[in-house]
Design a protein around this motif. Structure first.
Motif, PDB file in Angstrom:
ATOM      1  N   GLY A  35       0.826  -1.209   0.000  1.00 34.89           N
ATOM      2  CA  GLY A  35       0.000   0.000   0.000  1.00 34.89           C
ATOM      3  C   GLY A  35       0.850   1.244   0.000  1.00 34.89           C
ATOM      4  O   GLY A  35       0.629   2.145   0.813  1.00 34.89           O
ATOM      5  N   GLN A  36       1.811   1.305  -0.912  1.00 33.13           N
ATOM      6  CA  GLN A  36       2.805   2.377  -0.894  1.00 33.13           C
ATOM      7  C   GLN A  36       2.182   3.765  -0.997  1.00 33.13           C
ATOM      8  O   GLN A  36       2.605   4.679  -0.293  1.00 33.13           O
ATOM      9  N   MET A  37       1.191   3.941  -1.825  1.00 32.60           N
ATOM     10  CA  MET A  37       0.605   5.265  -2.012  1.00 32.60           C
ATOM     11  C   MET A  37      -0.044   5.765  -0.713  1.00 32.60           C
ATOM     12  O   MET A  37       0.192   6.898  -0.296  1.00 32.60           O
ATOM     13  N   GLY A  38      -0.808   4.952  -0.063  1.00 36.98           N
ATOM     14  CA  GLY A  38      -1.460   5.364   1.179  1.00 36.98           C
ATOM     15  C   GLY A  38      -0.484   5.527   2.329  1.00 36.98           C
ATOM     16  O   GLY A  38      -0.553   6.507   3.078  1.00 36.98           O
ATOM     17  N   TYR A  39       0.436   4.562   2.465  1.00 33.86           N
ATOM     18  CA  TYR A  39       1.408   4.638   3.552  1.00 33.86           C
ATOM     19  C   TYR A  39       2.348   5.828   3.381  1.00 33.86           C
ATOM     20  O   TYR A  39       2.746   6.458   4.365  1.00 33.86           O
ATOM     21  N   SER A  40       2.704   6.147   2.156  1.00 33.65           N
ATOM     22  CA  SER A  40       3.578   7.301   1.920  1.00 33.65           C
ATOM     23  C   SER A  40       2.886   8.598   2.315  1.00 33.65           C
ATOM     24  O   SER A  40       3.506   9.485   2.911  1.00 33.65           O
ATOM     25  N   THR A  41       1.618   8.692   2.008  1.00 33.35           N
ATOM     26  CA  THR A  41       0.857   9.893   2.363  1.00 33.35           C
ATOM     27  C   THR A  41       0.784  10.072   3.875  1.00 33.35           C
ATOM     28  O   THR A  41       1.040  11.160   4.400  1.00 33.35           O
ATOM     29  N   ILE A  42       0.450   8.996   4.561  1.00 35.10           N
ATOM     30  CA  ILE A  42       0.374   9.056   6.025  1.00 35.10           C
ATOM     31  C   ILE A  42       1.754   9.315   6.624  1.00 35.10           C
ATOM     32  O   ILE A  42       1.894  10.091   7.578  1.00 35.10           O
TER      33      ILE A  42
END
Length: 115
Positions: A35-42
């Motif tokens: 879940g790179q996109m979500g985890y990067s945002t958080i």
């Protein structure tokens, strides 16, 4: 060599010790990659807040000005490196390792100045 009578050795019975930190890093990286996109945002939000707290603690502390500014430089660079890695869409491993480096360094700065 075809007519050799030596017995080949296998390492079937030996236990291979794995480093617990490598194991944890691998598990966390696998989850981060999924879940790179979500985890990067958080992570950008979280580590930026942590970096801001580390900068505040550094500037409020009683310390030699040169050392204080050097540590503040590293806090800023580590936070910006991770943010830049996310924006540049670098490899997931590079991004994840920069996140870990930034979080660990900023947490150490905060803990050292609190204690």
């Amino acid at each position: 060599m075809k007519s050799s009578t030596t017995i080949s050795m296998t390492h079937f019975g030996t236990k291979h010790k794995t480093n617990i930190f490598k194991s944890i890093h691998k598990q966390l990286f696998t989850e981060f990659k999924k879940g790179q996109m979500g985890y990067s945002t958080i992570a950008i939000i979280g580590q930026s807040c942590l970096g801001s707290a580390a900068a505040m603690v550094l500037l409020m502390g009683e310390m030699n000005t040169l050392l204080k500014m050097a540590l503040l430089f590293f806090v800023t660079i580590f936070c910006m490196a991770f943010n830049g890695a996310v924006l540049a869409q670098l490899r997931p491993l590079t991004t994840f390792n920069l996140l870990i480096l930034s979080v660990v360094f900023n947490t150490l700065i905060i803990l050292v100045h609190i204690l």
